[in-house]
Design a protein around this motif. Structure first.
Motif, PDB file in Angstrom:
ATOM      1  N   PRO A  91      29.933  46.646  48.115  1.00 46.62           N
ATOM      2  CA  PRO A  91      29.544  46.545  50.387  1.00 46.62           C
ATOM      3  C   PRO A  91      30.497  47.121  50.814  1.00 46.62           C
ATOM      4  O   PRO A  91      29.985  47.314  52.219  1.00 46.62           O
ATOM      5  CB  PRO A  91      29.534  44.968  50.821  1.00 46.62           C
ATOM      6  CG  PRO A  91      30.451  44.541  49.792  1.00 46.62           C
ATOM      7  CD  PRO A  91      30.548  45.106  48.244  1.00 46.62           C
ATOM      8  N   GLU A  92      31.536  47.341  50.628  1.00 45.04           N
ATOM      9  CA  GLU A  92      32.628  48.409  51.597  1.00 45.04           C
ATOM     10  C   GLU A  92      32.854  49.628  51.131  1.00 45.04           C
ATOM     11  O   GLU A  92      32.960  49.976  49.755  1.00 45.04           O
ATOM     12  CB  GLU A  92      33.893  47.182  51.021  1.00 45.04           C
ATOM     13  CG  GLU A  92      33.916  45.923  52.301  1.00 45.04           C
ATOM     14  CD  GLU A  92      34.709  45.104  52.330  1.00 45.04           C
ATOM     15  OE1 GLU A  92      35.687  45.679  52.611  1.00 45.04           O
ATOM     16  OE2 GLU A  92      35.190  44.330  50.548  1.00 45.04           O
ATOM     17  N   ALA A  93      32.516  50.718  51.342  1.00 43.92           N
ATOM     18  CA  ALA A  93      32.382  52.001  51.378  1.00 43.92           C
ATOM     19  C   ALA A  93      34.105  52.406  50.952  1.00 43.92           C
ATOM     20  O   ALA A  93      34.402  53.587  50.099  1.00 43.92           O
ATOM     21  CB  ALA A  93      32.398  53.045  52.743  1.00 43.92           C
ATOM     22  N   GLY A  94      34.957  51.643  51.865  1.00 41.72           N
ATOM     23  CA  GLY A  94      36.334  52.419  50.991  1.00 41.72           C
ATOM     24  C   GLY A  94      37.368  51.815  49.880  1.00 41.72           C
ATOM     25  O   GLY A  94      38.105  51.686  49.717  1.00 41.72           O
ATOM     26  N   VAL A  95      36.574  50.522  48.841  1.00 44.29           N
ATOM     27  CA  VAL A  95      36.759  50.024  48.452  1.00 44.29           C
ATOM     28  C   VAL A  95      36.171  50.767  46.692  1.00 44.29           C
ATOM     29  O   VAL A  95      35.324  51.338  46.710  1.00 44.29           O
ATOM     30  CB  VAL A  95      36.200  48.053  48.665  1.00 44.29           C
ATOM     31  CG1 VAL A  95      36.676  47.828  47.030  1.00 44.29           C
ATOM     32  CG2 VAL A  95      36.483  47.860  49.348  1.00 44.29           C
ATOM     33  N   GLU A  96      37.795  50.888  46.206  1.00 42.49           N
ATOM     34  CA  GLU A  96      37.310  51.341  44.105  1.00 42.49           C
ATOM     35  C   GLU A  96      37.121  50.379  43.568  1.00 42.49           C
ATOM     36  O   GLU A  96      37.477  49.280  43.922  1.00 42.49           O
ATOM     37  CB  GLU A  96      38.507  51.907  44.343  1.00 42.49           C
ATOM     38  CG  GLU A  96      39.738  51.685  43.910  1.00 42.49           C
ATOM     39  CD  GLU A  96      40.806  51.590  43.744  1.00 42.49           C
ATOM     40  OE1 GLU A  96      41.164  53.596  42.750  1.00 42.49           O
ATOM     41  OE2 GLU A  96      41.967  51.373  44.083  1.00 42.49           O
ATOM     42  N   GLY A  97      36.234  50.259  42.117  1.00 34.50           N
ATOM     43  CA  GLY A  97      36.315  48.938  41.204  1.00 34.50           C
ATOM     44  C   GLY A  97      36.662  49.286  39.956  1.00 34.50           C
ATOM     45  O   GLY A  97      36.492  50.823  39.364  1.00 34.50           O
ATOM     46  N   VAL A  98      36.673  48.429  39.099  1.00 41.48           N
ATOM     47  CA  VAL A  98      36.474  48.605  37.566  1.00 41.48           C
ATOM     48  C   VAL A  98      35.673  47.974  37.247  1.00 41.48           C
ATOM     49  O   VAL A  98      35.502  46.358  37.726  1.00 41.48           O
ATOM     50  CB  VAL A  98      38.185  48.813  36.553  1.00 41.48           C
ATOM     51  CG1 VAL A  98      37.850  48.305  35.433  1.00 41.48           C
ATOM     52  CG2 VAL A  98      38.995  50.302  36.815  1.00 41.48           C
TER      53      VAL A  98
END
Length: 278
Positions: A91-98
């Motif tokens: 939901p957050e544009a500035g968040v990266e993930g694995v």
């Protein structure tokens, strides 16, 4: 891309449920100033969370930013039933993930490109990427989802999304260990575009971290396989497959792998950034 062929890997995946009324409530769960241990026995139905935007999905949220403790990341164990998923998980544009798959099969679409991930499948999802998740198989799919706010640096291009597998990345021996301690690194540790690493660490029976690591990185360590005695701050703690260790910055750590098989854990740490003081 289909990353489901070859023999499946074996990683611990929680099943939920509730213990019998006759069971003792004593367990190994502990929250301390420098670390937290969430053992596999507390990953039960009653502590799951629903996630907005997902269908037929539940999650165990095992780490989130807490003032005065660890503040850089969130980690979830997510279970998606057949037919479930999300068209816009992040939901957050500035968040990266694995995303790291431990059971079942996931269909991951990144910027229109379709990937099918089985156990061992690994995806780095860049901040702002357009991606979706679905369980198009016939069994429950389980995976870890680690999220971090990306910290951009002037003059360095942010990293791109990519997909790989544990089975396809050659572990690197740690120096002077004769192969007893290896790390599966999914990104180049010297690539300053990346501000977090999510690796897999493997110890052969009897191998150890032979000194008390004390450093600025925060850690989330989920035990995928095996067992060990882990040093956390000034305590020795027994851990096994399914346990989660959550460490604040500068928490001393070390371990001895107990056998009879390899001891492996999924490791998060924040890296490659100057400390912000203003």
């Amino acid at each position: 891309m289909n990353l489901t062929d070859t023999a499946p890997a074996t990683y611990f995946t929680p099943k939920g449920g509730l213990p019998a009324q006759t069971d003792l409530l004593t367990d190994r769960a502990v929250v301390k100033e420098a670390y937290t241990v969430i053992p596999k026995g507390v990953l039960r139905d009653i502590v799951t969370s629903n996630l907005p935007g997902f269908t037929d999905t539940r999650s165990w949220i095992i780490a989130r930013p807490i003032a005065g403790f660890a503040t850089t990341f969130a980690q979830l164990i997510v279970e998606i039933a057949p037919g479930g998923g999300a068209t816009k998980p992040e939901p957050e544009a500035g968040v990266e993930g694995v995303v790291f798959v431990t059971a079942g099969e996931l269909t991951l679409v990144i910027e229109g490109e379709r990937h099918v991930l089985a156990a061992g499948g690994y995806a780095f999802l860049a901040a702002g990427a357009d991606w979706s998740l679905a369980n198009n198989g016939s069994a429950l799919a389980g995976f870890h989802w680690i999220r971090k706010a990306y910290e951009p640096v002037d003059g360095i291009e942010p990293p791109a999304s990519f997909v790989t597998r544990d089975q396809d990345v050659e572990p690197r021996e740690m120096p002077d260990t004769n192969g007893a301690w290896k790390t599966t690194r999914f990104v180049d540790p010297d690539d300053l575009a990346h501000d977090m690493h999510v690796n897999i660490v493997t110890f052969q029976p009897g191998a150890s971290i032979p000194f008390a690591e004390t450093h600025v990185m925060e850690h989330g360590l989920f035990v995928l396989e095996g067992k060990a005695v882990y040093r956390l701050n000034d305590d020795w703690v027994e851990v096994e497959a399914g346990d989660f260790m959550w460490l604040r910055a500068f928490c001393p750590q070390a371990c001895y792998a107990g056998g009879p098989g390899p001891f492996r854990y999924l490791l998060y740490k924040d890296v490659n950034r100057q400390i912000r003081l203003t």
